[in-house]
Write an enzyme that holds these catalytic residues in place. Structure first.
Site, PDB file in Angstrom:
ATOM      1  N   ARG A 127       9.018 -18.029 -17.774  1.00 47.22           N
ATOM      2  CA  ARG A 127      10.262 -17.677 -20.077  1.00 47.22           C
ATOM      3  C   ARG A 127      11.400 -18.376 -19.562  1.00 47.22           C
ATOM      4  O   ARG A 127      11.954 -18.332 -17.939  1.00 47.22           O
ATOM      5  CB  ARG A 127       9.818 -16.266 -19.763  1.00 47.22           C
ATOM      6  CG  ARG A 127      10.355 -15.834 -18.544  1.00 47.22           C
ATOM      7  CD  ARG A 127      10.834 -14.025 -19.575  1.00 47.22           C
ATOM      8  NE  ARG A 127      11.221 -13.471 -18.005  1.00 47.22           N
ATOM      9  CZ  ARG A 127      11.318 -12.389 -17.404  1.00 47.22           C
ATOM     10  NH1 ARG A 127      10.236 -13.182 -16.747  1.00 47.22           N
ATOM     11  NH2 ARG A 127      12.104 -11.757 -16.266  1.00 47.22           N
ATOM     12  N   HIS A 153      -5.103 -15.183  -6.086  1.00 45.49           N
ATOM     13  CA  HIS A 153      -5.915 -13.457  -5.829  1.00 45.49           C
ATOM     14  C   HIS A 153      -7.025 -13.871  -7.464  1.00 45.49           C
ATOM     15  O   HIS A 153      -6.955 -14.011  -8.005  1.00 45.49           O
ATOM     16  CB  HIS A 153      -4.940 -12.843  -6.131  1.00 45.49           C
ATOM     17  CG  HIS A 153      -5.818 -11.312  -5.485  1.00 45.49           C
ATOM     18  ND1 HIS A 153      -6.369 -11.247  -4.923  1.00 45.49           N
ATOM     19  CD2 HIS A 153      -4.793 -10.315  -6.271  1.00 45.49           C
ATOM     20  CE1 HIS A 153      -6.327  -9.843  -4.400  1.00 45.49           C
ATOM     21  NE2 HIS A 153      -6.126  -9.474  -5.963  1.00 45.49           N
ATOM     22  N   SER A 182       1.629  -1.967  29.900  1.00 50.71           N
ATOM     23  CA  SER A 182       1.876  -1.678  30.857  1.00 50.71           C
ATOM     24  C   SER A 182       0.664  -1.365  30.891  1.00 50.71           C
ATOM     25  O   SER A 182      -0.323  -0.327  29.635  1.00 50.71           O
ATOM     26  CB  SER A 182       1.848  -0.906  31.454  1.00 50.71           C
ATOM     27  OG  SER A 182       2.837   0.211  30.256  1.00 50.71           O
TER      28      SER A 182
END
Length: 338
Positions: A47, A107, A251
């Protein structure tokens, strides 16, 4: 599942076509610049008063009003926000969707839920990068790419898939892999993933952990490092090699705590609620709710956004990140440019 790469795509399918990228947000910025650098003819539709106009022109891109860009294009890629797309399409684009043109999305939201209904003689495809636009641009610029999903909704001309493949390749997807799917699958899995895991689930888990430690009397700074800062270190390991490789890197104590205590936080009840979220996505209830929220001024959206900005974790984080100036070097997001 079919996966394609650059070798499977023919960029000649785009060479003689004019592409209009509508919008210059994260994906619009990435895709328009990647397309241009791949040798495509691309125009950005915005725009007249768009704050993104100057950003696009600074990159050397041609900018036109939305209606003009769409009318002059053979391929119109809709990259405006989902909540704005139906109105932009109806006002600025629908009239120029003549037979044989291509209408594209990153999408499936607007098509899958019926907010946009293109004419039957218009080709409709989707190329959905599986990553934010700033990452799509970053990976392309360094010679790599972000995997893309490809879907075809309408194919009256018989070449929508080839054009979609070429488009995905031109924005870098063919370097990493272009996965064939459909609009329903992309839309529903994407919304669910965002809500339950990637965004909603993750940020809620981070904030809950932070609040638990602070409410127990621990320093907010310690809580921030343990529940937010180090999240990237763990996610990077998972991204590179999966959950097992992440556990190989930590760990034995951390791994045992992970395997024995994690399921007490995210458990069958969590999964039941995830199924409820998925049902809302599948039925269209979430889509209708979001569109109604947008049409009514996004009051709840604004309140929730402000609540996040005012959360202690954001204030503590800003202070701690200021002590680590290296985090700003090479940032993917620069609001002044993209």
């Amino acid at each position: 599942m079919q996966i394609y790469y650059d070798k499977d795509a023919d960029l000649n399918a785009l060479r003689e076509k004019q592409i209009a990228v509508i919008g210059y947000g994260s994906q619009g910025f990435a895709q328009s610049n990647n397309l241009r650098e791949s040798g495509c003819n691309v125009t950005v539709g915005l725009r007249a008063d768009s704050p993104s106009k100057a950003k696009a022109e600074q990159q050397g891109l041609q900018v036109r009003p939305v209606a003009q860009a769409a009318a002059e294009a053979d391929i119109v890629m809709m990259l405006v926000p989902d909540e704005l797309a139906p109105d932009v399409y109806a006002r600025e684009i629908a009239e120029s969707m003549t037979p044989g043109k291509f209408l594209a999305f990153s999408h499936g939201f607007s098509i899958h839920y019926g907010f946009i209904k293109p004419p039957a003689d218009v080709n409709v495809f989707m190329v959905a990068p599986k990553g934010p636009g700033h990452l799509v641009r970053h990976e392309y610029s360094r010679g790599a790419g972000v995997p893309c999903l490809l879907a075809v909704h309408q194919d009256p001309g018989g070449n929508a898939k080839n054009v979609g493949l070429a488009y995905a390749s031109a924005i870098g997807g063919g370097r990493a892999g272009i996965i064939e799917t459909n609009f329903r699958e992309e839309t529903e899995t994407d919304l669910f993933g965002e809500q339950a895991v990637l965004c909603g689930g993750l940020t809620s888990l981070i904030k809950a952990g932070f609040e638990t430690l602070v409410e127990a009397g621990y320093a907010p700074e310690m809580a921030y490092f343990e529940c937010l800062h180090e999240m990237k270190l763990i996610v990077d390991l998972i991204y590179e090699g999966g959950i097992s490789e992440m556990r190989y890197s930590i760990s034995n104590t951390a791994q045992y705590g992970d395997m024995t205590r994690g399921p007490s936080v995210v458990n069958d009840e969590t999964k039941r609620r995830m199924k409820d979220l998925l049902a809302e996505v599948q039925s269209g209830a979430f889509a209708r709710e979001w569109m109604k929220e947008s049409q009514n001024g996004r009051k709840r959206f604004g309140e929730l956004e402000a609540k996040t900005r005012d959360h202690q974790i954001e204030k503590v984080g800003a202070k701690l990140r200021a002590m680590m100036p290296w985090l700003a070097a090479g940032r993917l997001v620069d609001k002044g440019k993209n």
